[in-house]
Design an enzyme around this catalytic site. Structure first.
Site, PDB file in Angstrom:
ATOM      1  N   HIS A  95      57.147  44.523  39.645  1.00 35.99           N
ATOM      2  CA  HIS A  95      56.999  45.920  39.219  1.00 35.99           C
ATOM      3  C   HIS A  95      58.346  46.622  39.109  1.00 35.99           C
ATOM      4  O   HIS A  95      58.401  47.854  39.036  1.00 35.99           O
ATOM      5  CB  HIS A  95      56.124  46.677  40.219  1.00 35.99           C
ATOM      6  CG  HIS A  95      54.803  46.042  40.475  1.00 35.99           C
ATOM      7  ND1 HIS A  95      53.885  45.839  39.477  1.00 35.99           N
ATOM      8  CD2 HIS A  95      54.252  45.532  41.606  1.00 35.99           C
ATOM      9  CE1 HIS A  95      52.809  45.250  39.992  1.00 35.99           C
ATOM     10  NE2 HIS A  95      53.009  45.045  41.273  1.00 35.99           N
ATOM     11  N   HIS A 105      48.169  44.989  37.894  1.00 38.59           N
ATOM     12  CA  HIS A 105      48.104  43.533  38.034  1.00 38.59           C
ATOM     13  C   HIS A 105      47.038  42.968  37.107  1.00 38.59           C
ATOM     14  O   HIS A 105      46.594  41.836  37.285  1.00 38.59           O
ATOM     15  CB  HIS A 105      47.765  43.136  39.472  1.00 38.59           C
ATOM     16  CG  HIS A 105      48.581  43.832  40.496  1.00 38.59           C
ATOM     17  ND1 HIS A 105      48.194  45.013  41.075  1.00 38.59           N
ATOM     18  CD2 HIS A 105      49.783  43.525  41.026  1.00 38.59           C
ATOM     19  CE1 HIS A 105      49.134  45.387  41.944  1.00 38.59           C
ATOM     20  NE2 HIS A 105      50.105  44.519  41.919  1.00 38.59           N
TER      21      HIS A 105
END
Lengths: 332, 332
Positions: free
Chosen positions: A60, A219
């Protein structure tokens, strides 16, 4: 089509990424010698200051390491790609961040993270470090508030908490401000194309050539609506409608805005989306205090974006404006 | 597979992007009312200061607008996607940037840009604005120095020139420093996957599912080598070998490093590449003054990256460290 990645041995991506990050940012970040997945701020903890430990899975970037620095987080525990860090590096972060007046754990509301951070908090208690936890739950794609995930809104939530800690406020006040920041932060995203994990190079979800999924998680968790691609304005309106329904702003209220790329969506599109955000907020008489546009909470090379509104009051504005000095971006 | 883009009418992407940029960055950027493709710094030109005008095609954001601000460029002329701005907005930028002591035009060495900026320079001369031009030619993928393109190294080249102007140096010195910065800046990139133009949504080049192209330009111009994907370390070595052969560093020399994403390649991979850059420079006894990693000169959603080394001497270090304040990133 398989994703191409510029990596070496897939088993080494995290260690090698960290090596590259530390090489790039020696004035901001250092690795704990005995705990390589614990990255701490060079100008970090100090006596009497409440410590702030953040963390979560990798993939991320610049979340989470980008938030480590003076005026923001003292330490971040780094997991594998899309996987929580185990308790040990979290515990070492807590020890490193502790200034004797308590440590805040802040991270996104994901089951694996909750389990490991809670375990680390118990271990820290045995070392006489008082830990309190504030989960980020800004993803309004999910109806049930208890199940909401932490996504790009971490930007504002961590910023507020980091400022409170840096201002040497009490543990109670730091926790209170962290919770308020989370309650005042609302994110919703849209995914256009998947990323792939380094180990498999396989897409982490499938979307048709003309499809998008509104509300998908960072995700690849299922969203609320899958359908044909729409215009930037129509997509922005969908996301904002949901955000505004939750936020319940009044005319004259003030917000900070984050238009965030999930990875592959370029600035051109993000700015075009920001244009529509501004139009909608102007129409509602909501003032924009400040706007950030860019790659702040990504899913590697996933295509898509998210919009976050941070509903400001006087205190949260003060926290947002408090100076901070982080390696990967500037805020405040 | 067609690219998905979050846009409205493809004919409006640039105007809408600019609207979103101006909405996000009112403290840094403003649009000339009579020339919408001329964006100038709020804290821009001042009497006696040499003006700095940059510009080029859109689609490379944060290049060029990200370089507009105090201590860097005074104005940027904005073209359509991958197309030079016409002479008129360039001329208006020159007028806005002029402090009476001359204006530098700086942009990448592309035929369309050269034609239009030269025409604008002639028009400016009729308004008694003395214009000099320094082309950026940092892309060492091309053997013939006269044909070299300007790519991500603009970051360092514009930064040096902007600092010289901001320090109120003479027109001669500003031009000399700009040329030196260009001569001391070396970039080479690799492309993994194409982008597409908003009008067509068709890929701007084709690469096989396991292919990469070393030395490809930021508009998809042919590179020097097409072949199967290699490891990050092997690719980095190829790029660095070429860069170092041009730069001819001596042990003890100092560089600044930029590892740049062309759009879709995420920070994880860029940092992993930076690890190898550091290893190679350490082995050669070359000191790294400072490192930037991120999306600085992109081709919309193209996948790939470039490495730039800026070969520092005392003067260029001073220019790099000179403060600047731009909307989209921080430097110096």
């Amino acid at each position: 089509m398989p994703t191409k990645k510029l990596i070496n041995d897939p088993a080494d991506v995290i260690e090698e990424m960290l090596e590259g990050i530390l090489a790039a940012h020696p004035n901001h970040l250092k690795q704990l010698p005995e705990s390589r997945r614990s990255i701490v701020a060079v100008d970090g903890p100090r006596p009497g200051k409440v410590g702030l430990v953040i963390g979560g899975g990798s993939g991320h970037e610049p979340t989470f390491l980008g938030f480590v620095g003076k005026g923001l987080a003292d330490a971040a525990a780094i997991g594998n790609v899309f996987a929580s860090p185990p308790p040990d590096p979290i515990l070492e972060c807590a020890k490193a961040a502790s200034g004797g007046t308590g440590v805040l754990f802040m991270y996104g509301n994901y089951a694996g993270d909750v389990m490991n951070f809670d375990m680390a908090a118990e271990m820290a208690a045995m070392d006489d470090i008082d830990v309190r936890t504030v989960l980020s739950t800004d993803d309004v794609a999910i109806e049930d508030k208890a199940r909401r995930r932490g996504v790009a809104g971490n930007f504002f939530i961590f910023k507020a908490a980091g400022a409170a800690c840096d201002k040497m406020l009490s543990f109670d006040d730091c926790e209170r401000i962290a919770r308020k920041a989370n309650d005042h932060t609302f994110t919703m995203g849209v995914a256009l194309a998947p990323c792939s994990l380094p180990q498999t190079l396989k897409p982490n979800f499938e979307l048709g050539p003309d499809e998008m999924e509104v509300g998908m998680g960072i995700h690849g968790e299922p969203g609320v609506f899958r359908g044909p691609m729409q215009t930037a304005d129509a997509v922005t309106d969908q996301l904002l409608d949901r955000i505004l329904a939750e936020m319940q702003p009044a005319r004259g209220d003030k917000v900070a805005v984050l238009v965030n790329s999930l990875g592959a969506t370029p600035l051109m599109e993000l700015y075009l989306i920001n244009r529509r955000v501004k139009q909608r907020l102007d129409d509602l008489g909501i003032a924009i205090h400040r706007t950030w546009v860019g790659n702040y909470c990504t899913s590697m090379e996933m295509a898509g974006m998210s919009i976050t509104l941070h509903h400001l009051d006087g205190e949260l504005t003060e926290m947002l404006e408090h100076p901070c000095d982080c390696a990967m971006f500037r805020a405040g």
